[in-house]
Scaffold this active site. Sequence first.
Site, PDB file in Angstrom:
ATOM      1  N   ILE A 278       0.844  -1.205   0.000  1.00  0.00           N
ATOM      2  CA  ILE A 278       0.000   0.000   0.000  1.00  0.00           C
ATOM      3  C   ILE A 278       0.873   1.247   0.000  1.00  0.00           C
TER       4      ILE A 278
ATOM      5  N   ALA B  30       4.308   1.316   7.661  1.00  0.00           N
ATOM      6  CA  ALA B  30       5.200   0.184   7.943  1.00  0.00           C
ATOM      7  C   ALA B  30       4.616  -0.722   9.018  1.00  0.00           C
TER       8      ALA B  30
ATOM      9  N   THR C  86      -6.198  -1.134  10.330  1.00  0.00           N
ATOM     10  CA  THR C  86      -6.992  -2.167   9.672  1.00  0.00           C
ATOM     11  C   THR C  86      -8.333  -2.365  10.358  1.00  0.00           C
ATOM     12  N   ASP C  87      -9.301  -2.876   9.611  1.00  0.00           N
ATOM     13  CA  ASP C  87     -10.600  -3.225  10.219  1.00  0.00           C
ATOM     14  C   ASP C  87     -10.479  -4.420  11.161  1.00  0.00           C
ATOM     15  N   GLU C  88      -9.373  -5.161  11.074  1.00  0.00           N
ATOM     16  CA  GLU C  88      -9.245  -6.371  11.890  1.00  0.00           C
ATOM     17  C   GLU C  88      -9.154  -6.075  13.379  1.00  0.00           C
TER      18      GLU C  88
ATOM     19  N   TYR D  14      -1.368 -10.527  14.811  1.00  0.00           N
ATOM     20  CA  TYR D  14      -1.294  -9.362  13.914  1.00  0.00           C
ATOM     21  C   TYR D  14      -2.296  -8.293  14.329  1.00  0.00           C
TER      22      TYR D  14
ATOM     23  N   LYS E 266      -1.810  -4.423  15.854  1.00  0.00           N
ATOM     24  CA  LYS E 266      -2.351  -3.226  15.189  1.00  0.00           C
ATOM     25  C   LYS E 266      -3.292  -2.494  16.153  1.00  0.00           C
TER      26      LYS E 266
ATOM     27  N   ASN F 105      -9.743  -5.156   3.393  1.00  0.00           N
ATOM     28  CA  ASN F 105      -8.740  -5.847   2.569  1.00  0.00           C
ATOM     29  C   ASN F 105      -8.500  -5.116   1.259  1.00  0.00           C
TER      30      ASN F 105
ATOM     31  N   PHE G  10      -3.893 -13.379  -0.321  1.00  0.00           N
ATOM     32  CA  PHE G  10      -4.902 -14.226  -0.958  1.00  0.00           C
ATOM     33  C   PHE G  10      -5.005 -14.025  -2.483  1.00  0.00           C
TER      34      PHE G  10
ATOM     35  N   PRO H 213      -3.206 -12.135  -4.869  1.00  0.00           N
ATOM     36  CA  PRO H 213      -2.023 -12.373  -5.725  1.00  0.00           C
ATOM     37  C   PRO H 213      -1.530 -13.812  -5.672  1.00  0.00           C
TER      38      PRO H 213
ATOM     39  N   GLN I 226      -3.415 -16.490  -5.602  1.00  0.00           N
ATOM     40  CA  GLN I 226      -4.221 -17.298  -6.533  1.00  0.00           C
ATOM     41  C   GLN I 226      -3.943 -16.891  -7.987  1.00  0.00           C
TER      42      GLN I 226
ATOM     43  N   ARG J  25      -7.109 -21.541   8.545  1.00  0.00           N
ATOM     44  CA  ARG J  25      -6.287 -20.699   9.435  1.00  0.00           C
ATOM     45  C   ARG J  25      -6.846 -20.808  10.862  1.00  0.00           C
TER      46      ARG J  25
ATOM     47  N   GLY K  77      -8.282 -19.772  14.293  1.00  0.00           N
ATOM     48  CA  GLY K  77      -8.918 -18.525  14.746  1.00  0.00           C
ATOM     49  C   GLY K  77      -9.424 -17.647  13.616  1.00  0.00           C
TER      50      GLY K  77
HETATM   51  P1  NAD Z   1       3.277  -4.962   3.364  1.00  0.00           P
HETATM   52  O1  NAD Z   1       3.610  -6.121   4.216  1.00  0.00           O
HETATM   53  O2  NAD Z   1       3.070  -5.169   1.906  1.00  0.00           O
HETATM   54  O3  NAD Z   1       4.402  -3.824   3.514  1.00  0.00           O
HETATM   55  C1  NAD Z   1       4.919  -3.474   4.751  1.00  0.00           C
HETATM   56  C2  NAD Z   1       6.168  -2.638   4.518  1.00  0.00           C
HETATM   57  O4  NAD Z   1       6.666  -2.212   5.793  1.00  0.00           O
HETATM   58  C3  NAD Z   1       7.297  -3.408   3.835  1.00  0.00           C
HETATM   59  O5  NAD Z   1       7.899  -2.604   2.837  1.00  0.00           O
HETATM   60  C4  NAD Z   1       8.283  -3.678   4.961  1.00  0.00           C
HETATM   61  O6  NAD Z   1       9.644  -3.760   4.517  1.00  0.00           O
HETATM   62  C5  NAD Z   1       8.052  -2.478   5.857  1.00  0.00           C
HETATM   63  N1  NAD Z   1       8.412  -2.730   7.258  1.00  0.00           N
HETATM   64  C6  NAD Z   1       8.017  -3.763   8.046  1.00  0.00           C
HETATM   65  N2  NAD Z   1       8.552  -3.646   9.269  1.00  0.00           N
HETATM   66  C7  NAD Z   1       9.288  -2.496   9.271  1.00  0.00           C
HETATM   67  C8  NAD Z   1      10.084  -1.825  10.229  1.00  0.00           C
HETATM   68  N3  NAD Z   1      10.228  -2.312  11.473  1.00  0.00           N
HETATM   69  N4  NAD Z   1      10.679  -0.669   9.888  1.00  0.00           N
HETATM   70  C9  NAD Z   1      10.525  -0.164   8.630  1.00  0.00           C
HETATM   71  N5  NAD Z   1       9.813  -0.767   7.676  1.00  0.00           N
HETATM   72  C10 NAD Z   1       9.195  -1.916   7.986  1.00  0.00           C
HETATM   73  O7  NAD Z   1       1.992  -4.303   4.035  1.00  0.00           O
HETATM   74  P2  NAD Z   1       0.752  -3.545   3.349  1.00  0.00           P
HETATM   75  O8  NAD Z   1      -0.254  -4.552   2.943  1.00  0.00           O
HETATM   76  O9  NAD Z   1       1.258  -2.571   2.377  1.00  0.00           O
HETATM   77  O10 NAD Z   1       0.148  -2.784   4.627  1.00  0.00           O
HETATM   78  C11 NAD Z   1       0.579  -1.466   4.925  1.00  0.00           C
HETATM   79  C12 NAD Z   1      -0.177  -0.990   6.156  1.00  0.00           C
HETATM   80  O11 NAD Z   1      -1.575  -1.009   5.895  1.00  0.00           O
HETATM   81  C13 NAD Z   1       0.036  -1.863   7.390  1.00  0.00           C
HETATM   82  O12 NAD Z   1       0.108  -1.006   8.520  1.00  0.00           O
HETATM   83  C14 NAD Z   1      -1.225  -2.721   7.454  1.00  0.00           C
HETATM   84  O13 NAD Z   1      -1.525  -3.088   8.789  1.00  0.00           O
HETATM   85  C15 NAD Z   1      -2.253  -1.769   6.889  1.00  0.00           C
HETATM   86  N6  NAD Z   1      -3.402  -2.386   6.221  1.00  0.00           N
HETATM   87  C16 NAD Z   1      -3.215  -3.309   5.225  1.00  0.00           C
HETATM   88  C17 NAD Z   1      -4.332  -3.829   4.558  1.00  0.00           C
HETATM   89  C18 NAD Z   1      -4.183  -4.828   3.437  1.00  0.00           C
HETATM   90  O14 NAD Z   1      -5.184  -5.338   2.939  1.00  0.00           O
HETATM   91  N7  NAD Z   1      -2.984  -5.134   2.971  1.00  0.00           N
HETATM   92  C19 NAD Z   1      -5.618  -3.432   4.938  1.00  0.00           C
HETATM   93  C20 NAD Z   1      -5.759  -2.487   5.972  1.00  0.00           C
HETATM   94  C21 NAD Z   1      -4.657  -1.965   6.591  1.00  0.00           C
HETATM   95  O1  TDX Z   2      -4.162 -18.982   0.196  1.00  0.00           O
HETATM   96  C1  TDX Z   2      -5.030 -18.399   0.860  1.00  0.00           C
HETATM   97  N1  TDX Z   2      -6.303 -18.914   0.885  1.00  0.00           N
HETATM   98  C2  TDX Z   2      -7.316 -18.338   1.586  1.00  0.00           C
HETATM   99  O2  TDX Z   2      -8.455 -18.837   1.572  1.00  0.00           O
HETATM  100  C3  TDX Z   2      -4.761 -17.198   1.603  1.00  0.00           C
HETATM  101  C4  TDX Z   2      -3.368 -16.609   1.601  1.00  0.00           C
HETATM  102  C5  TDX Z   2      -5.804 -16.612   2.295  1.00  0.00           C
HETATM  103  N2  TDX Z   2      -7.041 -17.170   2.299  1.00  0.00           N
HETATM  104  C6  TDX Z   2      -8.136 -16.481   3.013  1.00  0.00           C
HETATM  105  C7  TDX Z   2      -7.838 -15.998   4.404  1.00  0.00           C
HETATM  106  C8  TDX Z   2      -8.711 -14.755   4.519  1.00  0.00           C
HETATM  107  O3  TDX Z   2     -10.036 -15.124   4.908  1.00  0.00           O
HETATM  108  O4  TDX Z   2      -8.412 -15.290   2.247  1.00  0.00           O
HETATM  109  C9  TDX Z   2      -8.749 -14.200   3.104  1.00  0.00           C
HETATM  110  C10 TDX Z   2      -7.758 -13.066   2.878  1.00  0.00           C
HETATM  111  O5  TDX Z   2      -6.496 -13.513   3.383  1.00  0.00           O
HETATM  112  P1  TDX Z   2      -5.210 -12.564   3.438  1.00  0.00           P
HETATM  113  O6  TDX Z   2      -4.885 -12.058   2.079  1.00  0.00           O
HETATM  114  O7  TDX Z   2      -4.164 -13.274   4.203  1.00  0.00           O
HETATM  115  O8  TDX Z   2      -5.782 -11.294   4.233  1.00  0.00           O
HETATM  116  P2  TDX Z   2      -6.413 -11.115   5.713  1.00  0.00           P
HETATM  117  O9  TDX Z   2      -5.909 -12.115   6.660  1.00  0.00           O
HETATM  118  O10 TDX Z   2      -7.896 -10.954   5.532  1.00  0.00           O
HETATM  119  O11 TDX Z   2      -5.753  -9.690   6.096  1.00  0.00           O
HETATM  120  C11 TDX Z   2      -5.568  -8.656   5.102  1.00  0.00           C
HETATM  121  O12 TDX Z   2      -6.543  -7.649   5.248  1.00  0.00           O
HETATM  122  C12 TDX Z   2      -6.452  -6.857   6.400  1.00  0.00           C
HETATM  123  C13 TDX Z   2      -4.176  -8.061   5.192  1.00  0.00           C
HETATM  124  O13 TDX Z   2      -3.221  -9.088   5.043  1.00  0.00           O
HETATM  125  C14 TDX Z   2      -3.999  -7.326   6.488  1.00  0.00           C
HETATM  126  O14 TDX Z   2      -2.731  -6.691   6.519  1.00  0.00           O
HETATM  127  C15 TDX Z   2      -5.081  -6.291   6.615  1.00  0.00           C
HETATM  128  O15 TDX Z   2      -5.012  -5.678   7.871  1.00  0.00           O
END
Ligand code: NAD
Ligand code: TDX
Length: 338
Positions: free
Chosen positions: A12, A78, A120-122, A146, A150, A175, A186, A188, A190, A269, A271
Site C-alpha cells: 500500500i 510500515a 486495519t478493520d481487523e 497481527y 495493530k 482488505n 490471498f 495475488p 491465486q 487458518r 482462529g
Molecule cells: P506490506 O507487508 O506489503 O508492507 C509493509 C512494509 O513495511 C514493507 O515494505 C516492509 O519492509 C516495511 N516494514 C516492516 N517492518 C518495518 C520496520 N520495522 N521498519 C521499517 N519498515 C518496515 O503491508 P501492506 O499490505 O502494504 O500494509 C501497509 C499498512 O496497511 C500496514 O500497517 C497494514 O496493517 C495496513 N493495512 C493493510 C491492509 C491490506 O489489505 N494489505 C488493509 C488495511 C490496513
Molecule cells: O491462500 C489463501 N487462501 C485463503 O483462503 C490465503 C493466503 C488466504 N485465504 C483467506 C484468508 C482470509 O479469509 O483469504 C482471506 C484473505 O487472506 P489474506 O490475504 O491473508 O488477508 P487477511 O488475513 O484478511 O488480512 C488482510 O486484510 C487486512 C491483510 O493481510 C492485512 O494486513 C489487513 O489488515
Amino acid sequence: MRLLVTGGAGFIGANFVHHTVSNHPETTVTVLDALTYAGNRASLDPVADRIDFVHGDVADLDLVDDLVGRVDAVVHFAAESHNDNSLAEPWPFVQSNIIGTYALLQAVRRHDVRYHHVSTDEVYGDLSPQAQAFTETTPYNPSSPYSATKASSDLLVRAWSRSFGVRATISNCGNNYGPYQHVEKFIPRQITNLIDGVRPRLYGAGHQIRDWIHVDDHNRAVWEILHRGRVGQTYLIGADGELDNKSVVRSILAAFGWDPDDFDHVTDRPGHDRRYAIDASLLRSELGWQPRYVDFRTGLAATIQWYRDNESWWRPAKADTERAYREAGERICFAVRD
Ligand code: NAD
Ligand code: TDX
C-alpha cells in the site's frame, strides 16, 4: 509539504508514493523502510529519482527522531502485515507494529509533526453474517497476534493524541487488492498460481467474508484524511466490497477461463475471522470521498493484467512463499464441510 512515508516499499505504501508523486508533485517524499521480506525496492523504481529512500527500522528511536525532525507530516504504513506469519512467529509483529509506532509517536510529539496512522478493520474482531458493519465506535476485539498488535498501536495513537496533543488521525481499512501486493496474500497468491497452471488454495470451506477495496481508493482516502481530516478522529475506509472467499476464487478462475470448481480446499487458518464489513459513512459525508473502483471484477481484471505484465516483480518471491505455506503445515483437504 515534506512527507515521511514509512513502509513505502510495501504494497500500500508504494502505491501511496506513486499516487503522491503523480498527483501532488509539490510534495517532497522521504520513504523509510526496513526492506523486510515484504518490502521491495523495485516497487519504487518508477519514482526512484523523485523521492529520498532511507533503509532503516521504524523502531530505531534515534533514526526516526532525526527523520521526523525534517518533515511536516508522517504517514505510517510500515508494519508486519500477514496474519499467517503472526501465528507462526508473533515477535516481529510486536516489535515493528507496537514499538515502531511508539518510536514515531515520541518523535512527532517532540517535533510537533502531523501524523497519520494507517490501520486495519481487523482491530474490531469479526462479525456474524447478519451483524451491522463496523463503525468508528465499534469496540476493539482483535483475534490474531497481527490484529492485536495493530489494535495496540491504534491505542497508543489515541493516548498520545489525548494526553500529549499529538496531531494525529487514524484510518482503519478493509482488505486491499491491486498492483505490488506480495504473493503471500490471498488474491495475488491465486493469480500467480493460475499463471503457473496451479489450482487456487481456499482455506477451509471459503465462507469467510472480506470487505475488498482497490488500493488506489484506499490511498485517495488516506490523502484526504491527512489534508482535511479532523485531528484526533478515526475514519473507517471501505467501498462496500463484501465478498466471501469462495466467490473471489471463482471470479479469478473465471478471468482465467478455468472451471469454477478448479480449486483446492486446504487447512484452515486457526482462529480465522468470519466476516469483516465497514460502514464508511463518516468518510463519505465529512470528506466527500467516494471509491472509483465500484465493480470488483473490473479492478480484479486490471490487477490480473498487472501480474501478467510484471512477472519479474513477483517471480523471485513465489517459490519461497509456497515453500513457507507447505512448511507451516498447509495440506489439501478432500472433505470440507460447507
Ligand atoms: P506490506 O507487508 O506489503 O508492507 C509493509 C512494509 O513495511 C514493507 O515494505 C516492509 O519492509 C516495511 N516494514 C516492516 N517492518 C518495518 C520496520 N520495522 N521498519 C521499517 N519498515 C518496515 O503491508 P501492506 O499490505 O502494504 O500494509 C501497509 C499498512 O496497511 C500496514 O500497517 C497494514 O496493517 C495496513 N493495512 C493493510 C491492509 C491490506 O489489505 N494489505 C488493509 C488495511 C490496513
Ligand atoms: O491462500 C489463501 N487462501 C485463503 O483462503 C490465503 C493466503 C488466504 N485465504 C483467506 C484468508 C482470509 O479469509 O483469504 C482471506 C484473505 O487472506 P489474506 O490475504 O491473508 O488477508 P487477511 O488475513 O484478511 O488480512 C488482510 O486484510 C487486512 C491483510 O493481510 C492485512 O494486513 C489487513 O489488515
